[in-house]
Design a protein around this motif. Sequence first.
Motif, short mmCIF file in Angstrom:
data_model
loop_
_atom_site.label_atom_id
_atom_site.label_comp_id
_atom_site.label_asym_id
_atom_site.label_seq_id
_atom_site.Cartn_x
_atom_site.Cartn_y
_atom_site.Cartn_z
N ILE A 117 55.63 -58.69 -32.44
CA ILE A 117 54.49 -59.02 -31.36
C ILE A 117 54.83 -60.27 -30.77
N ALA A 118 54.95 -61.54 -31.38
CA ALA A 118 54.98 -62.80 -30.88
C ALA A 118 56.38 -62.84 -30.06
N ALA A 119 57.29 -62.11 -30.54
CA ALA A 119 58.66 -62.41 -30.15
C ALA A 119 58.75 -61.51 -28.71
N LYS A 124 57.90 -61.98 -22.29
CA LYS A 124 57.63 -60.97 -21.22
C LYS A 124 58.17 -61.78 -19.73
N GLY A 125 58.76 -60.95 -19.01
CA GLY A 125 59.15 -61.24 -17.76
C GLY A 125 60.55 -61.58 -17.76
N GLU A 126 61.13 -61.72 -19.04
CA GLU A 126 62.49 -62.23 -19.35
C GLU A 126 63.16 -61.22 -20.04
N ASN A 127 64.44 -61.24 -20.24
CA ASN A 127 65.22 -60.27 -21.12
C ASN A 127 65.01 -60.95 -22.68
N ILE A 128 64.54 -60.00 -23.50
CA ILE A 128 64.48 -60.46 -24.82
C ILE A 128 65.62 -60.83 -25.69
N GLU A 129 66.70 -60.35 -25.21
CA GLU A 129 67.96 -60.75 -25.98
C GLU A 129 68.26 -62.36 -25.54
N GLU A 192 61.71 -53.02 -29.32
CA GLU A 192 60.96 -51.70 -28.97
C GLU A 192 59.78 -52.08 -27.96
N LEU A 193 58.96 -53.06 -28.42
CA LEU A 193 57.81 -53.53 -27.63
C LEU A 193 58.04 -53.97 -26.35
N SER A 194 59.17 -54.66 -26.17
CA SER A 194 59.46 -55.37 -24.83
C SER A 194 59.91 -54.11 -24.04
N ASN A 195 60.25 -53.07 -24.44
CA ASN A 195 60.55 -51.90 -23.62
C ASN A 195 59.54 -50.83 -23.66
N THR A 196 58.21 -51.49 -24.04
CA THR A 196 57.12 -50.33 -24.03
C THR A 196 56.42 -50.62 -22.99
N PRO A 197 55.79 -49.70 -22.05
CA PRO A 197 55.07 -49.70 -21.12
C PRO A 197 53.79 -50.63 -21.29
N GLU A 198 53.18 -51.48 -20.62
CA GLU A 198 52.08 -52.05 -20.62
C GLU A 198 50.77 -51.21 -21.38
N ASP A 199 50.82 -50.00 -20.82
CA ASP A 199 49.65 -49.47 -21.32
C ASP A 199 49.82 -48.50 -22.49
#
Length: 251
Positions: A117-119, A124-129, A192-199
């Motif tokens: 969750i923290a990662a 947010k707004g950036e490429n998590i890679e 997975e979370l970074s690619n999940t829709p906000e809602d």
Amino acid sequence: MEPIHTIDQVITHLDAIILKSQDDNNPLGYFAALYRKVTIKVKEGIANNRFDNGPRMERLDVIFASRYLDAYYAYQKQEPITQSWQEAFNLSTNYWPIVLQHLLIGMNAHINLDLGIAAAEVSKGENIEDLKNDFDTINTILSDLVMEVENDLAKIWPTLKKILKWTRGVDNFLVDFSMELARDGAWKFAVELSNTPEDKINASIAERDVKVAKKGKVITNPGKIVGIILGIVRLGERGTVSEKISDLKGV
């Protein structure tokens, strides 16, 4: 809890939890003592330029730690918290779990749930890679602590290492919760979370929480044979809860 913005503030809160736990002889201080070591190692890593992006790593550390601290303070007030942390904190009311179980159940909640969750949040707004190298560096720092923690546990019960080597059931119990596997899962969850829709993020976290809490039951209820062995270890542990917290803290 007031918002935390720096690693030093995290350490201050951990010191307060450790002190209160020692005053109360509360096993909740075991994980706090271990986590303090981890936090200091990350702080040193930032100061020594071990990370690609030091300021981002401090933000990650603060977001990560705040999830544990928020859960801890909410638990003290008997407010709702994640199932994973509820499992971890509830263990503190039981006499029989050994120090290692308290550490593992805290790691289960914090690494398997909170770290991903923290990662995702810090990316947010950036490429998590772009975070992957620094995430792996944290893994290295954590791995470096493993031997140190084993030595601390050996102070509490000198024959613990031999018991773990002699007993396959306990060894498998520990392998199931190896930090490396937990962190690999945390990164996968973060992506997975970074690619999940906000809602749908809250629902995804809730689903993960159920799975992590269920995994934690292997620690709290390891089975009859392992349970008997751990009971023997528990009876052989040296010192009061407060003294064992000091051993883990390194003071």
